[in-house]
Design a protein around this motif. Structure first.
Motif, PDB file in Angstrom:
ATOM      1  N   PRO A  23      15.708   5.834   4.334  1.00  0.00           N
ATOM      2  CA  PRO A  23      15.251   7.200   4.216  1.00  0.00           C
ATOM      3  C   PRO A  23      13.985   7.221   4.686  1.00  0.00           C
ATOM      4  O   PRO A  23      12.889   6.726   4.332  1.00  0.00           O
ATOM      5  CB  PRO A  23      15.059   7.315   2.457  1.00  0.00           C
ATOM      6  CG  PRO A  23      16.157   6.251   1.921  1.00  0.00           C
ATOM      7  CD  PRO A  23      15.814   5.118   2.925  1.00  0.00           C
ATOM      8  N   LYS A  24      13.502   8.278   5.523  1.00  0.00           N
ATOM      9  CA  LYS A  24      12.486   8.488   6.159  1.00  0.00           C
ATOM     10  C   LYS A  24      11.351   9.234   5.261  1.00  0.00           C
ATOM     11  O   LYS A  24      11.293  10.401   4.941  1.00  0.00           O
ATOM     12  CB  LYS A  24      12.488   9.352   7.428  1.00  0.00           C
ATOM     13  CG  LYS A  24      12.996   8.424   8.622  1.00  0.00           C
ATOM     14  CD  LYS A  24      13.641   9.232   9.704  1.00  0.00           C
ATOM     15  CE  LYS A  24      14.405   8.339  10.584  1.00  0.00           C
ATOM     16  NZ  LYS A  24      15.253   9.178  11.480  1.00  0.00           N
ATOM     17  N   THR A  25      10.645   8.823   4.499  1.00  0.00           N
ATOM     18  CA  THR A  25       9.749   9.117   3.401  1.00  0.00           C
ATOM     19  C   THR A  25       8.413   9.021   3.957  1.00  0.00           C
ATOM     20  O   THR A  25       8.006   8.034   4.891  1.00  0.00           O
ATOM     21  CB  THR A  25       9.802   8.728   2.247  1.00  0.00           C
ATOM     22  OG1 THR A  25       9.757   7.096   2.143  1.00  0.00           O
ATOM     23  CG2 THR A  25      11.247   9.055   1.565  1.00  0.00           C
ATOM     24  N   LYS A  26       7.301   9.583   3.638  1.00  0.00           N
ATOM     25  CA  LYS A  26       6.041   9.691   4.119  1.00  0.00           C
ATOM     26  C   LYS A  26       5.047   9.725   2.987  1.00  0.00           C
ATOM     27  O   LYS A  26       5.266  10.808   2.019  1.00  0.00           O
ATOM     28  CB  LYS A  26       5.660  10.793   5.074  1.00  0.00           C
ATOM     29  CG  LYS A  26       5.831  10.260   6.586  1.00  0.00           C
ATOM     30  CD  LYS A  26       4.816  11.091   7.568  1.00  0.00           C
ATOM     31  CE  LYS A  26       5.560  11.678   8.703  1.00  0.00           C
ATOM     32  NZ  LYS A  26       6.475  12.703   8.435  1.00  0.00           N
ATOM     33  N   GLU A  73     -12.341  16.981   0.213  1.00  0.00           N
ATOM     34  CA  GLU A  73     -12.537  16.020   1.568  1.00  0.00           C
ATOM     35  C   GLU A  73     -11.323  15.238   1.775  1.00  0.00           C
ATOM     36  O   GLU A  73     -10.974  14.504   0.647  1.00  0.00           O
ATOM     37  CB  GLU A  73     -13.662  15.195   1.264  1.00  0.00           C
ATOM     38  CG  GLU A  73     -14.177  14.304   2.405  1.00  0.00           C
ATOM     39  CD  GLU A  73     -15.327  13.512   2.135  1.00  0.00           C
ATOM     40  OE1 GLU A  73     -16.474  14.102   2.390  1.00  0.00           O
ATOM     41  OE2 GLU A  73     -15.393  12.272   1.544  1.00  0.00           O
ATOM     42  N   LYS A  74     -10.816  15.133   2.915  1.00  0.00           N
ATOM     43  CA  LYS A  74      -9.563  14.205   3.320  1.00  0.00           C
ATOM     44  C   LYS A  74     -10.136  12.558   2.966  1.00  0.00           C
ATOM     45  O   LYS A  74     -11.217  12.473   3.310  1.00  0.00           O
ATOM     46  CB  LYS A  74      -9.116  14.551   4.532  1.00  0.00           C
ATOM     47  CG  LYS A  74      -7.706  13.954   4.522  1.00  0.00           C
ATOM     48  CD  LYS A  74      -7.281  14.654   6.044  1.00  0.00           C
ATOM     49  CE  LYS A  74      -5.528  14.191   6.007  1.00  0.00           C
ATOM     50  NZ  LYS A  74      -5.153  13.039   6.527  1.00  0.00           N
ATOM     51  N   ASP A  75      -9.121  11.937   2.284  1.00  0.00           N
ATOM     52  CA  ASP A  75      -9.411  10.707   2.007  1.00  0.00           C
ATOM     53  C   ASP A  75      -9.200   9.971   3.327  1.00  0.00           C
ATOM     54  O   ASP A  75      -8.315   9.907   3.996  1.00  0.00           O
ATOM     55  CB  ASP A  75      -8.648  10.129   0.756  1.00  0.00           C
ATOM     56  CG  ASP A  75      -8.855   8.714   0.283  1.00  0.00           C
ATOM     57  OD1 ASP A  75     -10.239   8.786  -0.174  1.00  0.00           O
ATOM     58  OD2 ASP A  75      -8.178   7.869   0.371  1.00  0.00           O
ATOM     59  N   GLY A  76     -10.113   8.989   3.719  1.00  0.00           N
ATOM     60  CA  GLY A  76     -10.059   8.246   4.875  1.00  0.00           C
ATOM     61  C   GLY A  76      -9.175   7.076   4.600  1.00  0.00           C
ATOM     62  O   GLY A  76      -8.633   6.408   5.753  1.00  0.00           O
ATOM     63  N   SER A  77      -9.013   6.387   3.524  1.00  0.00           N
ATOM     64  CA  SER A  77      -8.298   5.220   3.424  1.00  0.00           C
ATOM     65  C   SER A  77      -6.964   5.166   3.305  1.00  0.00           C
ATOM     66  O   SER A  77      -6.415   4.709   2.202  1.00  0.00           O
ATOM     67  CB  SER A  77      -9.236   4.388   2.015  1.00  0.00           C
ATOM     68  OG  SER A  77      -8.610   5.271   0.846  1.00  0.00           O
ATOM     69  N   GLU A  78      -6.460   5.522   4.547  1.00  0.00           N
ATOM     70  CA  GLU A  78      -4.740   5.473   4.601  1.00  0.00           C
ATOM     71  C   GLU A  78      -4.290   4.698   5.648  1.00  0.00           C
ATOM     72  O   GLU A  78      -4.495   4.786   6.517  1.00  0.00           O
ATOM     73  CB  GLU A  78      -4.337   6.887   4.711  1.00  0.00           C
ATOM     74  CG  GLU A  78      -4.432   7.783   3.396  1.00  0.00           C
ATOM     75  CD  GLU A  78      -4.690   9.210   3.751  1.00  0.00           C
ATOM     76  OE1 GLU A  78      -3.540   9.934   3.835  1.00  0.00           O
ATOM     77  OE2 GLU A  78      -5.630   9.809   3.558  1.00  0.00           O
TER      78      GLU A  78
END
Ligand code: TYC
Length: 112
Positions: free
Chosen positions: A23-26, A107-112
């Motif tokens: 399954p293509k999950t993100k 603020e968008k979290d950078g640690s991904e």
């Protein structure tokens, strides 16, 4: 069409490629809710907000409040966008009701 080599295209044997269903999950992008310092919002109010909307225990809430007080900004929590947005709105609405200038941002979290 009795020649066996001509039945399946260019003489290809009856092979089958089996690929595992995946399954293509993100994972959703994560966002930090930041609290900003100001000179007027009472410390107890900030602690209350951290306990009520960010599920912090009293000790952690005091630590985060003091961090913001001393450093100017601090992280209240990390959430998906809609949750982060809801938290910010809840904080700002309660602050508004009490006439405190407390500010929160996303603020968008950078640690991904
Ligand atoms: N600086 C405020 C005071 O001295 C306390 C405070 C802490 C305000 C954190 C906002 O996000 C904040 N009363």
């Amino acid at each position: 069409m009795s020649d066996p080599d001509k039945r399946e295209g260019q003489g290809s044997p009856n092979t089958t490629v089996v690929t595992k269903a995946r399954p293509k999950t993100k994972k959703p992008s994560m966002y930090r809710v930041l609290m900003l310092n100001d000179d007027y919002t009472p410390m107890e109010f900030v602690v209350h907000v951290l306990e009520r909307f960010f599920g912090k225990n009293h000790e952690d809430a005091v630590q985060i409040m003091l961090h913001v007080h001393q450093r100017g900004v601090g992280v209240c929590g990390v959430f998906t966008y809609e949750i982060a947005e809801t938290k910010v709105n809840q904080v700002m609405e309660l602050a508004r009701q009490h006439q405190h200038p407390l500010q929160c941002t996303i603020e968008k979290d950078g640690s991904e």
